[in-house]
Design an enzyme around this catalytic site. Sequence first.
Site, PDB file in Angstrom:
ATOM      1  N   GLY A 128     -62.676  91.318  12.245  1.00 43.50           N
ATOM      2  CA  GLY A 128     -63.014  89.865  12.784  1.00 43.50           C
ATOM      3  C   GLY A 128     -62.607  89.032  11.360  1.00 43.50           C
TER       4      GLY A 128
ATOM      5  CE  LYS B 143     -60.575  95.641  15.497  1.00 45.91           C
ATOM      6  NZ  LYS B 143     -61.287  95.242  16.680  1.00 45.91           N
TER       7      LYS B 143
HETATM    8  N1  HSE Z   1     -60.940  93.930  21.053  1.00 41.14           N
HETATM    9  C1  HSE Z   1     -61.638  93.623  19.813  1.00 41.14           C
HETATM   10  C2  HSE Z   1     -62.827  93.565  19.935  1.00 41.14           C
HETATM   11  C3  HSE Z   1     -60.805  91.545  19.486  1.00 41.14           C
HETATM   12  O1  HSE Z   1     -63.386  93.450  21.262  1.00 41.14           O
HETATM   13  O2  HSE Z   1     -63.417  93.501  19.036  1.00 41.14           O
HETATM   14  C4  HSE Z   1     -60.796  92.050  18.027  1.00 41.14           C
HETATM   15  O3  HSE Z   1     -60.365  92.817  17.099  1.00 41.14           O
END
Ligand code: HSE
Length: 402
Positions: free
Chosen positions: A132, A203
Amino acid sequence: RRNMIQVAVMGYGTVGSGVVEVIEKNKEEINKKSNEALNIKYILDLRDFPGDPYEDKIVHDVEVILNDPEVQIICETMGGLKPAYEFTKRALMSGKSVCTSNKELVATHGPELIQIAHEHTCNYLFEASVGGGIPIIRPLNYSLTAEKIDAISGILNGTTNYILTKMEREGAAFEEVLKEAQEKGYAERNPEADIEGYDACRKIAILSSLMCGKNVRYQDIYTEGITKITADDFKYAKVMDCTIKLLGLAKEENGGLYAMVSPFLISKSHPLSMVNDVFNAVCVHGNMLGDSMYYGRGAGKLPTASAVVSDVVDCARHIGKIITCFWDAEDVKLTNVDEVERTFFVRVEKAKEQEAKETFGDVKEITAGVDGEFAFVTGRMSEKEFNEKAEKVGVISRIRFA
Ligand code: HSE
């Protein structure tokens, strides 16, 4: 100011509306840092937004954006592969830089899109795709350039970290906490991508690709989620002065690279054990620097949007220039996790204590007041060896030590 840079936002959902908000709220800062004034010219979405302050910028047809030579930078905040892949490709082919939060697209087509961008003297940037709002892509690309990075480990998913944190603090069951997280809107109605580790898998695929400069296919990454972790596991973890975290790992070992996503027992003295709730963190180990850690909000509207806009600023500073990013299309052959050696925490039925001791050899018993079980920590062994032994004995569960 010489110029006005026209920006389009594709996808006016949570992140997309955040992008618009960040650009508007921090206009002065952002324009100063871009050395140009940014203007949002279009917002692409299927829906209408009557009464929205940006209502007049909404367009439904992507051609309006792709065919407007004034648009130089696009924020892709649609998510998913379709139609984001096609839109991104066409934008880059017409020389428009694209900044994205779309980890699925980056993990699936990253090297191809970077190459297309560079062939058309523009950029494909994806700071928001991992962690994020935490700067992690730029540090890997720009800051740690003197390093040979040999390990990355991270808490890469906020939803699962929130669930595990609550389970630890409240002694609650997984299903119970998941339900509550869904009610509060922290977890999706369909939480599979988070709780099964798929999101973290995308990721770590991105991070490990940047680590080695080649393509780590997310499909090749061993991925295990948190659905089997129980309240009893946390009782044992506490006795061992550990906690349980869902980690994405990429490590160079014995000349090979392995990557995986799995719940791990980590010592309370490990810096990642202090990362709680929806926070994310990434530990990067370089051969000169040693450990460094990046911590912050790994999800959410404004943190994620802030990372997208930081890429917009970077693009604005580099109009007509290529921002280097080493991520070749050549696929990496990962080491099979079966070969990786570690220790395991194992629970078996009390009746199997003797057999477990005979099979696993020198084990360290762990007692946490859970009836009817024998629990222990194994010596170091490969996953393959462990799996053979575990199958022979028949275990209730096992958790890896990081
Ligand atoms: N669903 C993801 C999380 C959102 O909970 O981290 C960010 O990629």
